[in-house]
Scaffold this active site. Structure first.
Site, PDB file in Angstrom:
ATOM      1  N   CYS A  64       0.856  -1.175   0.000  1.00 55.87           N
ATOM      2  CA  CYS A  64       0.000   0.000   0.000  1.00 55.87           C
ATOM      3  C   CYS A  64       0.895   1.228   0.000  1.00 55.87           C
ATOM      4  O   CYS A  64       2.095   1.118  -0.142  1.00 55.87           O
ATOM      5  CB  CYS A  64      -0.875  -0.028   1.223  1.00 55.87           C
ATOM      6  SG  CYS A  64      -1.237  -1.691   1.758  1.00 55.87           S
TER       7      CYS A  64
ATOM      8  N   GLU B 234       4.858 -14.255 -21.316  1.00 50.76           N
ATOM      9  CA  GLU B 234       4.702 -12.857 -20.931  1.00 50.76           C
ATOM     10  C   GLU B 234       3.541 -12.213 -21.709  1.00 50.76           C
ATOM     11  O   GLU B 234       2.764 -11.437 -21.145  1.00 50.76           O
ATOM     12  CB  GLU B 234       6.022 -12.103 -21.170  1.00 50.76           C
ATOM     13  CG  GLU B 234       6.011 -10.622 -20.930  1.00 50.76           C
ATOM     14  CD  GLU B 234       5.592 -10.197 -19.518  1.00 50.76           C
ATOM     15  OE1 GLU B 234       5.521 -11.042 -18.616  1.00 50.76           O
ATOM     16  OE2 GLU B 234       5.301  -9.005 -19.341  1.00 50.76           O
TER      17      GLU B 234
ATOM     18  N   GLU C 236      -3.817 -10.021 -17.467  1.00 50.26           N
ATOM     19  CA  GLU C 236      -3.757  -8.955 -16.452  1.00 50.26           C
ATOM     20  C   GLU C 236      -4.682  -7.794 -16.780  1.00 50.26           C
ATOM     21  O   GLU C 236      -5.374  -7.297 -15.903  1.00 50.26           O
ATOM     22  CB  GLU C 236      -2.324  -8.374 -16.371  1.00 50.26           C
ATOM     23  CG  GLU C 236      -1.357  -9.175 -15.544  1.00 50.26           C
ATOM     24  CD  GLU C 236       0.042  -8.558 -15.535  1.00 50.26           C
ATOM     25  OE1 GLU C 236       0.660  -8.530 -14.476  1.00 50.26           O
ATOM     26  OE2 GLU C 236       0.529  -8.112 -16.604  1.00 50.26           O
TER      27      GLU C 236
ATOM     28  N   LYS D 200       0.904  -3.128  -8.045  1.00 52.96           N
ATOM     29  CA  LYS D 200       2.165  -2.934  -8.752  1.00 52.96           C
ATOM     30  C   LYS D 200       3.301  -3.624  -8.022  1.00 52.96           C
ATOM     31  O   LYS D 200       4.162  -4.234  -8.630  1.00 52.96           O
ATOM     32  CB  LYS D 200       2.440  -1.430  -8.855  1.00 52.96           C
ATOM     33  CG  LYS D 200       3.718  -1.081  -9.581  1.00 52.96           C
ATOM     34  CD  LYS D 200       3.582  -1.379 -11.041  1.00 52.96           C
ATOM     35  CE  LYS D 200       4.872  -1.246 -11.799  1.00 52.96           C
ATOM     36  NZ  LYS D 200       4.827  -2.013 -13.059  1.00 52.96           N
TER      37      LYS D 200
ATOM     38  N   LYS E   1       0.269 -10.572 -19.944  1.00 55.54           N
ATOM     39  CA  LYS E   1      -0.197  -9.201 -20.208  1.00 55.54           C
ATOM     40  C   LYS E   1      -1.683  -9.214 -20.552  1.00 55.54           C
ATOM     41  O   LYS E   1      -2.451  -8.417 -20.049  1.00 55.54           O
ATOM     42  CB  LYS E   1       0.552  -8.560 -21.389  1.00 55.54           C
ATOM     43  CG  LYS E   1       1.936  -8.054 -21.173  1.00 55.54           C
ATOM     44  CD  LYS E   1       2.098  -6.888 -20.257  1.00 55.54           C
ATOM     45  CE  LYS E   1       2.162  -7.315 -18.834  1.00 55.54           C
ATOM     46  NZ  LYS E   1       3.399  -7.643 -18.236  1.00 55.54           N
TER      47      LYS E   1
ATOM     48  N   ASN F 144       2.092  -0.223   6.351  1.00 56.46           N
ATOM     49  CA  ASN F 144       2.245  -1.144   5.219  1.00 56.46           C
ATOM     50  C   ASN F 144       2.917  -2.400   5.738  1.00 56.46           C
ATOM     51  O   ASN F 144       3.814  -2.307   6.578  1.00 56.46           O
ATOM     52  CB  ASN F 144       3.181  -0.564   4.161  1.00 56.46           C
ATOM     53  CG  ASN F 144       2.529   0.530   3.358  1.00 56.46           C
ATOM     54  OD1 ASN F 144       1.330   0.739   3.459  1.00 56.46           O
ATOM     55  ND2 ASN F 144       3.331   1.228   2.572  1.00 56.46           N
ATOM     56  N   GLY F 145       2.548  -3.553   5.198  1.00 56.48           N
ATOM     57  CA  GLY F 145       3.204  -4.794   5.610  1.00 56.48           C
ATOM     58  C   GLY F 145       2.235  -5.700   6.342  1.00 56.48           C
ATOM     59  O   GLY F 145       1.012  -5.534   6.229  1.00 56.48           O
TER      60      GLY F 145
ATOM     61  N   ARG G  55       0.170   1.426  -6.465  1.00 57.22           N
ATOM     62  CA  ARG G  55       0.653   0.302  -5.658  1.00 57.22           C
ATOM     63  C   ARG G  55      -0.471  -0.482  -4.997  1.00 57.22           C
ATOM     64  O   ARG G  55      -0.248  -1.579  -4.499  1.00 57.22           O
ATOM     65  CB  ARG G  55       1.568   0.823  -4.551  1.00 57.22           C
ATOM     66  CG  ARG G  55       2.830   1.436  -5.059  1.00 57.22           C
ATOM     67  CD  ARG G  55       3.568   2.036  -3.893  1.00 57.22           C
ATOM     68  NE  ARG G  55       3.967   0.993  -2.969  1.00 57.22           N
ATOM     69  CZ  ARG G  55       5.188   0.532  -2.844  1.00 57.22           C
ATOM     70  NH1 ARG G  55       6.130   1.020  -3.599  1.00 57.22           N
ATOM     71  NH2 ARG G  55       5.480  -0.400  -1.978  1.00 57.22           N
TER      72      ARG G  55
ATOM     73  N   TRP H 232      -4.394  -1.908   0.097  1.00 55.41           N
ATOM     74  CA  TRP H 232      -4.662  -3.072  -0.760  1.00 55.41           C
ATOM     75  C   TRP H 232      -4.828  -4.202   0.228  1.00 55.41           C
ATOM     76  O   TRP H 232      -3.878  -4.601   0.892  1.00 55.41           O
ATOM     77  CB  TRP H 232      -3.481  -3.304  -1.696  1.00 55.41           C
ATOM     78  CG  TRP H 232      -3.720  -4.295  -2.779  1.00 55.41           C
ATOM     79  CD1 TRP H 232      -4.266  -4.066  -4.013  1.00 55.41           C
ATOM     80  CD2 TRP H 232      -3.375  -5.690  -2.753  1.00 55.41           C
ATOM     81  NE1 TRP H 232      -4.289  -5.222  -4.734  1.00 55.41           N
ATOM     82  CE2 TRP H 232      -3.756  -6.227  -3.993  1.00 55.41           C
ATOM     83  CE3 TRP H 232      -2.805  -6.536  -1.801  1.00 55.41           C
ATOM     84  CZ2 TRP H 232      -3.579  -7.571  -4.307  1.00 55.41           C
ATOM     85  CZ3 TRP H 232      -2.626  -7.869  -2.113  1.00 55.41           C
ATOM     86  CH2 TRP H 232      -3.016  -8.366  -3.360  1.00 55.41           C
TER      87      TRP H 232
ATOM     88  N   HIS I 284      -0.051 -32.248 -27.064  1.00 55.56           N
ATOM     89  CA  HIS I 284      -0.144 -33.022 -25.827  1.00 55.56           C
ATOM     90  C   HIS I 284      -1.241 -32.487 -24.919  1.00 55.56           C
ATOM     91  O   HIS I 284      -1.205 -32.698 -23.713  1.00 55.56           O
ATOM     92  CB  HIS I 284       1.204 -33.010 -25.095  1.00 55.56           C
ATOM     93  CG  HIS I 284       2.296 -33.666 -25.886  1.00 55.56           C
ATOM     94  ND1 HIS I 284       2.300 -35.013 -26.182  1.00 55.56           N
ATOM     95  CD2 HIS I 284       3.388 -33.147 -26.487  1.00 55.56           C
ATOM     96  CE1 HIS I 284       3.370 -35.293 -26.916  1.00 55.56           C
ATOM     97  NE2 HIS I 284       4.032 -34.175 -27.123  1.00 55.56           N
TER      98      HIS I 284
HETATM   99  C1  G6P Z   1       3.332  -7.790  -9.369  1.00 59.04           C
HETATM  100  C2  G6P Z   1       3.223  -6.858 -10.559  1.00 59.04           C
HETATM  101  C3  G6P Z   1       3.929  -7.479 -11.756  1.00 59.04           C
HETATM  102  C4  G6P Z   1       5.367  -7.801 -11.413  1.00 59.04           C
HETATM  103  C5  G6P Z   1       5.463  -8.679 -10.160  1.00 59.04           C
HETATM  104  C6  G6P Z   1       6.895  -8.790  -9.667  1.00 59.04           C
HETATM  105  O1  G6P Z   1       2.611  -8.944  -9.615  1.00 59.04           O
HETATM  106  O2  G6P Z   1       1.860  -6.604 -10.876  1.00 59.04           O
HETATM  107  O3  G6P Z   1       3.904  -6.575 -12.843  1.00 59.04           O
HETATM  108  O4  G6P Z   1       5.968  -8.459 -12.485  1.00 59.04           O
HETATM  109  O5  G6P Z   1       4.704  -8.100  -9.097  1.00 59.04           O
HETATM  110  O6  G6P Z   1       7.314  -7.524  -9.246  1.00 59.04           O
HETATM  111  P1  G6P Z   1       8.816  -7.038  -9.223  1.00 59.04           P
HETATM  112  O7  G6P Z   1       8.719  -5.602  -8.740  1.00 59.04           O
HETATM  113  O8  G6P Z   1       9.525  -7.921  -8.238  1.00 59.04           O
HETATM  114  O9  G6P Z   1       9.363  -7.164 -10.581  1.00 59.04           O
END
Ligand code: G6P
Length: 611
Positions: free
Chosen positions: A2, A484, A491, A606, A488, A100-101, A27, A75, A507
């Site tokens: 957060c 990837e 997400e 994020k 994307k 946070n945490g 975040r 969050w 398979h």
């Molecule tokens: C979250 C983000 C992703 C990111 C992942 C790892 O899931 O939404 O976009 O790839 O964390 O984050 P980092 O900051 O360790 O690359």
């Protein structure tokens, strides 16, 4: 996960807090709140579910002002997103905390505090902190001293900030496992979980270290370390252009960040390439000596960063002949790992604060790895501070939750690592390094050419808007690129997308293929192309719609149900970087068509700083 913002000033700080929260919203964003010490000598609070704009509207409807305050975007981890779970949390009327945490022993503390007569008004782990502090203040009336005592009872991770109506001359803060930064002003000072939140008010920062306690007054900042000794933390001038947090001409941060890739890739390469080789010192002063000993590489990361690691495995083994393992951090940290002698531990992270990746690094230190290297986008992050060596990806702040420019700069950095290790160990084939250094220099231009395909990809995205499932295929180092691409799409457009190595198609996933399931394929012109072409025939034979990103020299053409998009030619080793671009654009345009919240997709954050 957060965001925290705090301020102590001689002016009304409400708008500073809200602006700071907006900048941190990327975040985590299920609720937000603030508490301000008012002219009437009381703490006033506003909290709202949803985005910061909801909180802003609540403050506009029922204004509050003051010169001392704390604010938070949440969050949810413990307790559903709701107004009563939103921060700040109070104990009585005079003490407020944002956190946070995760406090791991919160249940035990909650029981103890209930036994002392405290009544809880939320399900959060955070609320134990404020009652615990309230209780501590009964025997240690100084707020700063009481915080030093109280945090000793907290297990877990925290970055927290506290204000008290009884001692309104200060803001106090503690850091253990969640970052905090102090913003230094003139006659006013600030606090945040990320300096991005404070760049509207200052460009001078002081970063708290693990275990630090800070007392922040208008004209003075005092810090004590874990051992309780008064310490000085260096004040650092931040230089990144303020425009990094603006969308500029773009409709979304994600699109802006996709288009920044030629520039940031160029920046990531700058100062790291000699005429025909990689500068090994770019990894740190001891890099050459350490790299000479490396016989294996273990990569650990999460999400998009994990996919970058998967690409690197192909490079390290194929180009540098160095055995490489790659694992997601949440698995690595909890299993028994057998470490081969002379293994370099490499963590990859955009934020450098991802809880699982950090925990994996901390475990790795106990496991006998040769050394640790962080490939990271945030120079002042925990991951960087705790690693032996660092290579920064110079992508600049990435605001869109779905990672784009961080990924391509990670790939470039991992290619530099491959070449540096191969160079020092003498395992690269003749001319390979010089050739790839030359290709890397040209890469920004190639990326620009791929971005110029924007309109073509926007058109293709229409094929996906009404679909519920898609398949992404690739072979070799393009398999993680397909992964990837699938990540994307899911997400930001919420379409179910899976990636498969093309050879695995028959398979299992082939059973799913029909007219309703588009199949996206990345097909550079390499020795696997012919095999890939037969995989695609298998899809077409079942009525599947194909979207193929293929090298212009691959001699593939459009046909019934087959859409071929010609890609600029590039050296095979760098193709994963180039082919990422159209997949990013594809997800972006599908999400725009579907009308989703592109930059802040539902349920995602994020930076995942809790487990
Ligand atoms: C979250 C983000 C992703 C990111 C992942 C790892 O899931 O939404 O976009 O790839 O964390 O984050 P980092 O900051 O360790 O690359």
């Amino acid at each position: 996960m957060c965001g925290i913002v705090g301020a102590v000033a001689e002016r009304n700080i409400t708008t500073i807090l809200i602006e700071g929260l907006k900048r941190l919203e990327y975040r985590g964003y299920d609720s937000a709140g603030l508490a301000v010490y008012s002219a009437q000598g009381a703490l006033e609070r506003r909290r709202r579910i949803g985005k910061v704009s909801e909180l802003e509207a609540a403050v506009a409807a029922q204004p509050l002002s003051g010169k001392l305050g704390i604010a938070h975007t949440r969050w949810a981890t413990h307790g559903a997103p709701s107004e009563h779970n939103a921060h700040p949390h109070f104990s009585g009327h005079d003490l407020a905390v944002v956190h946070n945490g995760i406090i791991e022993n919160h249940e035990e503390l909650r029981e103890q505090l209930k036994g002392l007569g405290y009544v809880f008004s939320s399900e959060t782990d955070t609320e134990v902190i404020v009652h615990l502090l309230h209780h501590t203040l009964k025997t240690q009336p100084d707020l700063t001293e009481a915080l030093k005592v109280a945090v000793k009872q907290l297990h877990g991770a925290y970055g927290l900030a506290v204000i008290s109506a009884k001692q309104p001359d200060r803001l106090v803060a503690a850091r253990s496992g969640s970052p905090l930064v102090i913003g230094l002003g003139h006659g006013e000072n600030f606090l945040a979980s990320d300096q991005l939140a404070l760049r509207q008010v200052t460009d001078r920062f002081m970063y708290l270290e693990e275990g630090d306690i800070a007392e922040i007054r208008r004209d003075k900042v005092s810090i004590w370390n874990q051992a309780g000794q008064a310490v000085q933390r260096e004040a650092v001038q931040y230089h990144e252009g303020a425009e990094a947090a603006d969308k500029g001409e773009y409709r979304h941060f994600m699109l802006k960040e996709i288009h920044e890739q030629p520039t940031v890739v160029q920046r990531t390469l700058e100062g790291r390439l000699g005429s025909d080789h990689v500068l090994v010192q770019a990894f740190g002063p001891q890099a050459a000596e350490l790299f000479a000993k490396v016989r294996n590489v273990q990569i650990v990361a999460c999400g998009t960063s994990y996919h970058a690691g998967m690409v690197a495995r192909y490079w390290l083994e194929e180009l540098a002949g160095i055995p490489c393992q790659v694992e997601v951090a949440s698995e690595f940290r909890y299993r028994k790992v057998v470490v081969q002698p002379d293994t370099l531990f490499v963590s990859i992270s955009q934020s450098g604060e991802t809880a699982d990746t950090l925990a994996a690094l901390r475990n790795a230190k106990e496991l006998g790895f040769l050394a640790s290297l962080a490939i990271c986008n945030v120079g002042i992050s925990s991951l960087v501070r705790e690693s032996d060596l660092t290579l920064l990806t110079l992508a600049g702040p990435e605001i869109g939750v779905a990672s784009t420019k961080a990924f391509t700069t990670q790939l470039v950095s991992l290619m530099l690592l491959t070449l540096a290790l191969g160079q020092v160990r003498g395992t690269l084939g003749a001319g390979v390094e010089a050739d790839l250094v030359e290709q890397l220099r040209r890469l920004p231009v190639r990326l620009g050419e791929a971005l110029a395909m924007d309109a073509t990809i926007e058109k293709i995205s229409e094929l996906f808007a009404d679909k519920h499932h898609t398949l992404f295929l690739g072979r070799g180092a393009q398999f993680p690129v397909a992964m990837e691409g699938a990540l994307k799409l899911k997400e930001i457009s919420y379409i179910h997308a899976e990636a498969y190595p093309a050879g695995e198609l028959k398979h299992g996933p082939l059973a799913l293929v029909d007219n309703d399931m588009p199949v996206v394929t990345v097909a550079p012109n390499n020795e696997l192309l012919e095999k890939l072409k037969s995989n695609l025939q298998e899809v077409r034979a079942r009525g599947g719609q194909l979207v193929v990103f293929a090298d212009e020299q691959a001699r593939m053409s459009n046909g019934e149900g087959t859409h071929v998009i010609a890609m600029p030619h590039i050296a095979d080793a760098l193709a994963p970087i180039l082919y990422t671009i159209p997949l990013q654009l594809l997800s972006y345009y599908v999400a725009v068509l579907k009308g989703t919240d592109v930059d802040q997709p539902r349920n995602l954050a994020k930076s995942v700083t809790v487990e």
